[in-house]
Design an enzyme around this catalytic site. Structure first.
Site, PDB file in Angstrom:
ATOM      1  N   LYS A  68      -8.164 -14.824 -31.416  1.00 35.09           N
ATOM      2  CA  LYS A  68      -9.357 -14.982 -32.249  1.00 35.09           C
ATOM      3  C   LYS A  68      -9.960 -13.642 -32.668  1.00 35.09           C
ATOM      4  O   LYS A  68     -10.448 -13.502 -33.791  1.00 35.09           O
ATOM      5  CB  LYS A  68     -10.405 -15.832 -31.531  1.00 35.09           C
ATOM      6  CG  LYS A  68     -10.003 -17.294 -31.388  1.00 35.09           C
ATOM      7  CD  LYS A  68     -11.117 -18.123 -30.771  1.00 35.09           C
ATOM      8  CE  LYS A  68     -10.716 -19.582 -30.643  1.00 35.09           C
ATOM      9  NZ  LYS A  68     -11.813 -20.423 -30.106  1.00 35.09           N
ATOM     10  N   ASN A  92     -11.495 -18.666 -35.825  1.00 32.44           N
ATOM     11  CA  ASN A  92     -10.645 -19.770 -35.366  1.00 32.44           C
ATOM     12  C   ASN A  92     -10.047 -20.562 -36.516  1.00 32.44           C
ATOM     13  O   ASN A  92      -9.264 -21.477 -36.297  1.00 32.44           O
ATOM     14  CB  ASN A  92     -11.421 -20.704 -34.436  1.00 32.44           C
ATOM     15  CG  ASN A  92     -12.353 -21.640 -35.185  1.00 32.44           C
ATOM     16  OD1 ASN A  92     -12.845 -21.312 -36.273  1.00 32.44           O
ATOM     17  ND2 ASN A  92     -12.620 -22.802 -34.610  1.00 32.44           N
ATOM     18  N   ALA A 132     -21.959 -14.820 -21.096  1.00 28.99           N
ATOM     19  CA  ALA A 132     -22.217 -13.850 -22.159  1.00 28.99           C
ATOM     20  C   ALA A 132     -20.912 -13.344 -22.773  1.00 28.99           C
ATOM     21  O   ALA A 132     -20.851 -12.237 -23.290  1.00 28.99           O
ATOM     22  CB  ALA A 132     -23.031 -12.676 -21.609  1.00 28.99           C
ATOM     23  N   GLY A 133     -19.877 -14.174 -22.732  1.00 24.94           N
ATOM     24  CA  GLY A 133     -18.599 -13.814 -23.322  1.00 24.94           C
ATOM     25  C   GLY A 133     -18.458 -14.344 -24.735  1.00 24.94           C
ATOM     26  O   GLY A 133     -19.440 -14.677 -25.404  1.00 24.94           O
ATOM     27  N   ALA A 135     -17.372 -17.192 -25.909  1.00 18.64           N
ATOM     28  CA  ALA A 135     -17.833 -18.556 -26.163  1.00 18.64           C
ATOM     29  C   ALA A 135     -19.323 -18.581 -26.442  1.00 18.64           C
ATOM     30  O   ALA A 135     -19.790 -19.270 -27.359  1.00 18.64           O
ATOM     31  CB  ALA A 135     -17.495 -19.458 -24.978  1.00 18.64           C
ATOM     32  N   ASN A 155     -26.337 -14.482 -17.253  1.00 20.10           N
ATOM     33  CA  ASN A 155     -24.983 -14.072 -16.912  1.00 20.10           C
ATOM     34  C   ASN A 155     -24.995 -13.454 -15.516  1.00 20.10           C
ATOM     35  O   ASN A 155     -26.010 -12.897 -15.085  1.00 20.10           O
ATOM     36  CB  ASN A 155     -24.452 -13.052 -17.926  1.00 20.10           C
ATOM     37  CG  ASN A 155     -22.952 -12.865 -17.818  1.00 20.10           C
ATOM     38  OD1 ASN A 155     -22.191 -13.808 -18.027  1.00 20.10           O
ATOM     39  ND2 ASN A 155     -22.521 -11.661 -17.484  1.00 20.10           N
ATOM     40  N   TYR A 224     -13.504 -28.838 -20.865  1.00 23.13           N
ATOM     41  CA  TYR A 224     -13.215 -30.263 -20.778  1.00 23.13           C
ATOM     42  C   TYR A 224     -11.861 -30.436 -20.098  1.00 23.13           C
ATOM     43  O   TYR A 224     -11.143 -29.464 -19.853  1.00 23.13           O
ATOM     44  CB  TYR A 224     -13.190 -30.915 -22.177  1.00 23.13           C
ATOM     45  CG  TYR A 224     -12.093 -30.400 -23.074  1.00 23.13           C
ATOM     46  CD1 TYR A 224     -10.854 -31.025 -23.133  1.00 23.13           C
ATOM     47  CD2 TYR A 224     -12.277 -29.254 -23.848  1.00 23.13           C
ATOM     48  CE1 TYR A 224      -9.839 -30.546 -23.939  1.00 23.13           C
ATOM     49  CE2 TYR A 224     -11.269 -28.766 -24.661  1.00 23.13           C
ATOM     50  CZ  TYR A 224     -10.061 -29.422 -24.696  1.00 23.13           C
ATOM     51  OH  TYR A 224      -9.056 -28.931 -25.483  1.00 23.13           O
TER      52      TYR A 224
END
Length: 278
Positions: A68, A92, A132-133, A135, A155, A224
């Site tokens: 990404k 993405n 805090a990445g 995502a 975080n 998930y």
């Protein structure tokens, strides 16, 4: 005429994207072929795969781990970026726009659309994000655009959360105008309307250091595929909870619409994808 799409990643065999997009195609009566594409983990290979795909008449590509950020850099120098992709620092979704490769990021808006479909209120909501990445980075702008009242980013390493806020504020005037608090995960306390787990810690079986005084009406885990301790914790506290499978479908629906111009009935597609026959 058959339209060709692909998802590029490493590993890639686990990807649910072909199944999801074939469901969208059946719903909209479009003839597509959507394939998984393995790519060696380096920039040169990724660029070669992308260029060969579009040169061969491909319509759109999804990008997953670990490409990404590489896709972002490629579009930044060779094509164009949507605001969501630019702020997220990741791409993405790829397509051709004005004769050049164009990168978008539908992850954050996919999350927001799923939350809205659940009937959870975002307008005026007090929201906390754990993590805090990448995502977390991708969902901040869409959440603010949805009208949340306040945002806290927690975080385990405080400095990483602080750096993220600084970088996002510099990248977007919309984010700059939103006061964003930071703290360590263990220091996250009080009452929130919505808490989002943007870490992958639940997939390892580990648990987050959640304070006893932390409460929320709604808890969302972006992961998930298995029982998630974060959701189990807040279920016991009476919160409504959801994992990230609906986010996966909603972000895919946005990609499909970017490519084909056809909107998807996501609720119907979700039922089809979760039915025992699929």
């Amino acid at each position: 005429m058959t339209q060709h799409f692909v998802v590029i990643g490493n590993p890639i065999n686990h990807s649910k994207s072909p199944e999801i997009h074939q469901t969208f195609a059946a719903q909209t009566d479009i003839d597509i072929r959507y394939q998984r594409q393995y790519c060696p983990d380096n920039e040169a290979s990724f660029v070669a795969v992308v260029e060969a795909f579009f040169y061969g008449g491909g319509v759109g590509a999804n990008v997953t781990v670990p490409f990404k950020q590489i896709a972002f850099s490629h579009c930044q120098t060779q094509g164009g970026l949507s605001e969501h992709a630019r702020v997220a620092g990741a791409v993405n979704t790829l397509l051709i726009k004005d004769g050049a490769v164009y990168g978008d990021n539908t992850d954050g808006q996919g999350l927001v659309n799923h939350i809205i479909s659940l009937g959870w209120p975002l307008d005026g909501a007090r929201v906390a994000i754990i993590g805090a990445g990448g995502a977390a980075r991708g969902v901040v702008l869409p959440l603010i655009e949805a009208g949340i009242a306040s945002l806290t980013i927690a975080n385990r390493t405080l400095s990483k959360a602080q750096i993220l806020v600084t970088e996002l504020s510099a990248a977007s005037q919309t984010i700059e105008k939103q006061a964003i608090a930071t703290c360590t995960t263990a220091e996250l306390t009080g009452e929130f309307d919505l808490i989002i787990n943007a870490t992958s810690i639940g997939l390892t079986g580990d648990t987050l250091p959640i304070a006893d005084s932390l409460n929320t009406h709604y808890a969302y885990d972006m992961m998930y595929g298995r029982a998630l301790p974060f959701l189990q914790h807040f279920t016991r506290r009476g919160a409504q909870v959801s994992d990230g499978y609906g986010m996966l479908i909603n972000q895919a629906a946005l990609s499909f619409e970017r490519w084909t111009g056809r909107a998807v009935e996501v609720a119907a597609a979700t039922i089809d994808l979760q039915s025992p026959s699929t």
